[in-house]
Design a protein around this motif. Structure first.
Motif, short mmCIF file in Angstrom:
data_model
loop_
_atom_site.label_atom_id
_atom_site.label_comp_id
_atom_site.label_asym_id
_atom_site.label_seq_id
_atom_site.Cartn_x
_atom_site.Cartn_y
_atom_site.Cartn_z
N VAL A 7 0.86 -1.17 0.00
CA VAL A 7 0.00 0.00 0.00
C VAL A 7 0.90 1.22 0.00
N ILE A 8 0.65 2.11 -0.94
CA ILE A 8 1.42 3.35 -1.04
C ILE A 8 0.44 4.50 -0.90
N GLU A 9 0.58 5.23 0.19
CA GLU A 9 -0.27 6.39 0.39
C GLU A 9 0.41 7.60 -0.23
N ARG A 10 -0.37 8.39 -0.95
CA ARG A 10 0.15 9.57 -1.64
C ARG A 10 -0.77 10.75 -1.36
N ASP A 11 -0.22 11.93 -1.48
CA ASP A 11 -1.04 13.13 -1.35
C ASP A 11 -1.94 13.32 -2.56
N THR A 12 -1.49 12.80 -3.69
CA THR A 12 -2.25 12.92 -4.93
C THR A 12 -2.01 11.67 -5.78
N ARG A 13 -2.98 11.37 -6.61
CA ARG A 13 -2.84 10.24 -7.54
C ARG A 13 -2.67 10.74 -8.96
N ASP A 14 -2.38 12.02 -9.11
CA ASP A 14 -2.27 12.61 -10.45
C ASP A 14 -1.28 11.87 -11.33
N ASP A 15 -0.15 11.44 -10.76
CA ASP A 15 0.86 10.73 -11.56
C ASP A 15 0.32 9.41 -12.07
N LEU A 16 -0.42 8.69 -11.23
CA LEU A 16 -1.03 7.43 -11.69
C LEU A 16 -2.09 7.68 -12.75
N HIS A 17 -2.91 8.70 -12.54
CA HIS A 17 -3.95 9.03 -13.51
C HIS A 17 -3.33 9.38 -14.86
N THR A 18 -2.24 10.14 -14.84
CA THR A 18 -1.54 10.48 -16.08
C THR A 18 -0.93 9.23 -16.72
N GLN A 19 -0.25 8.42 -15.92
CA GLN A 19 0.41 7.23 -16.44
C GLN A 19 -0.56 6.29 -17.13
N PHE A 20 -1.75 6.10 -16.55
CA PHE A 20 -2.70 5.13 -17.08
C PHE A 20 -3.80 5.77 -17.93
N GLY A 21 -3.81 7.09 -18.06
CA GLY A 21 -4.83 7.74 -18.87
C GLY A 21 -6.19 7.75 -18.22
N ILE A 22 -6.21 7.88 -16.90
CA ILE A 22 -7.49 7.94 -16.18
C ILE A 22 -7.96 9.39 -16.25
N ILE A 23 -8.91 9.65 -17.14
CA ILE A 23 -9.41 11.00 -17.35
C ILE A 23 -10.39 11.36 -16.22
N PRO A 24 -10.66 12.66 -16.01
CA PRO A 24 -11.54 13.06 -14.91
C PRO A 24 -12.90 12.37 -14.90
N GLN A 25 -13.44 12.05 -16.06
CA GLN A 25 -14.76 11.40 -16.14
C GLN A 25 -14.73 9.98 -15.58
N GLY A 36 0.31 -4.46 -13.54
CA GLY A 36 0.50 -3.44 -14.56
C GLY A 36 -0.77 -2.81 -15.10
N PHE A 37 -1.94 -3.18 -14.56
CA PHE A 37 -3.21 -2.60 -14.97
C PHE A 37 -3.76 -1.73 -13.84
N ALA A 38 -4.52 -0.70 -14.20
CA ALA A 38 -5.09 0.22 -13.21
C ALA A 38 -6.56 -0.10 -12.98
N PHE A 39 -6.96 -0.02 -11.72
CA PHE A 39 -8.36 -0.23 -11.32
C PHE A 39 -8.75 0.96 -10.46
N GLU A 40 -9.67 1.75 -10.99
CA GLU A 40 -10.05 3.02 -10.38
C GLU A 40 -11.42 2.90 -9.72
N GLY A 41 -11.47 3.20 -8.43
CA GLY A 41 -12.74 3.23 -7.72
C GLY A 41 -13.21 1.88 -7.24
N HIS A 42 -14.51 1.75 -7.11
CA HIS A 42 -15.15 0.59 -6.49
C HIS A 42 -15.49 -0.49 -7.53
N VAL A 43 -14.46 -1.02 -8.17
CA VAL A 43 -14.63 -2.07 -9.19
C VAL A 43 -14.90 -3.39 -8.49
N PRO A 44 -15.97 -4.10 -8.86
CA PRO A 44 -16.24 -5.40 -8.24
C PRO A 44 -15.08 -6.37 -8.46
N PRO A 45 -14.70 -7.11 -7.42
CA PRO A 45 -13.58 -8.06 -7.54
C PRO A 45 -13.74 -9.06 -8.68
#
Length: 99
Positions: A7-25, A36-45
């Motif tokens: 677990v890596i706690e960060r002040d911001t996730r902007d770098d991850l969002h940029t790296q994976f192309g997670i747009i504001p929407q 190597g894949f990103a999972f944003e939010g409450h994705v069902p297991p």
């Protein structure tokens, strides 16, 4: 932690969002990176497991935008909002699952 989890706690996730192309929407409250894949939010297991088993070409992860009631971790009794799990990549987005 088990299974090589960290677990890596960060002040911001902007770098991850940029790296994976997670747009504001697609944004939500937290981001996980698995194999190597990103999972944003409450994705069902089950959707994470299915995505990792098929590793669809052109996609870099799944997102549940916002924090919909009834999604994993957002249970409120019988209250459930409709939500989509979105598969996303640099050039495409599509609905992976609907609840």
């Amino acid at each position: 932690m088990p299974f090589g989890l960290s677990v890596i706690e960060r002040d911001t996730r902007d770098d991850l969002h940029t790296q994976f192309g997670i747009i504001p929407q697609l944004a939500s409250c937290h981001t996980a990176v698995i194999d190597g894949f990103a999972f944003e939010g409450h994705v069902p297991p089950a959707d994470i497991r299915r995505f990792l088993s098929i590793r669809p070409a052109g996609y870099v992860g799944l997102a549940v935008p916002g924090m919909p009631m009834g999604s994993p971790g957002m249970e409120q009794g019988e209250v459930r909002e409709h939500f989509d799990v979105i598969a996303f990549g640099p050039k495409q987005m599509s609905v992976f699952a609907t609840y």
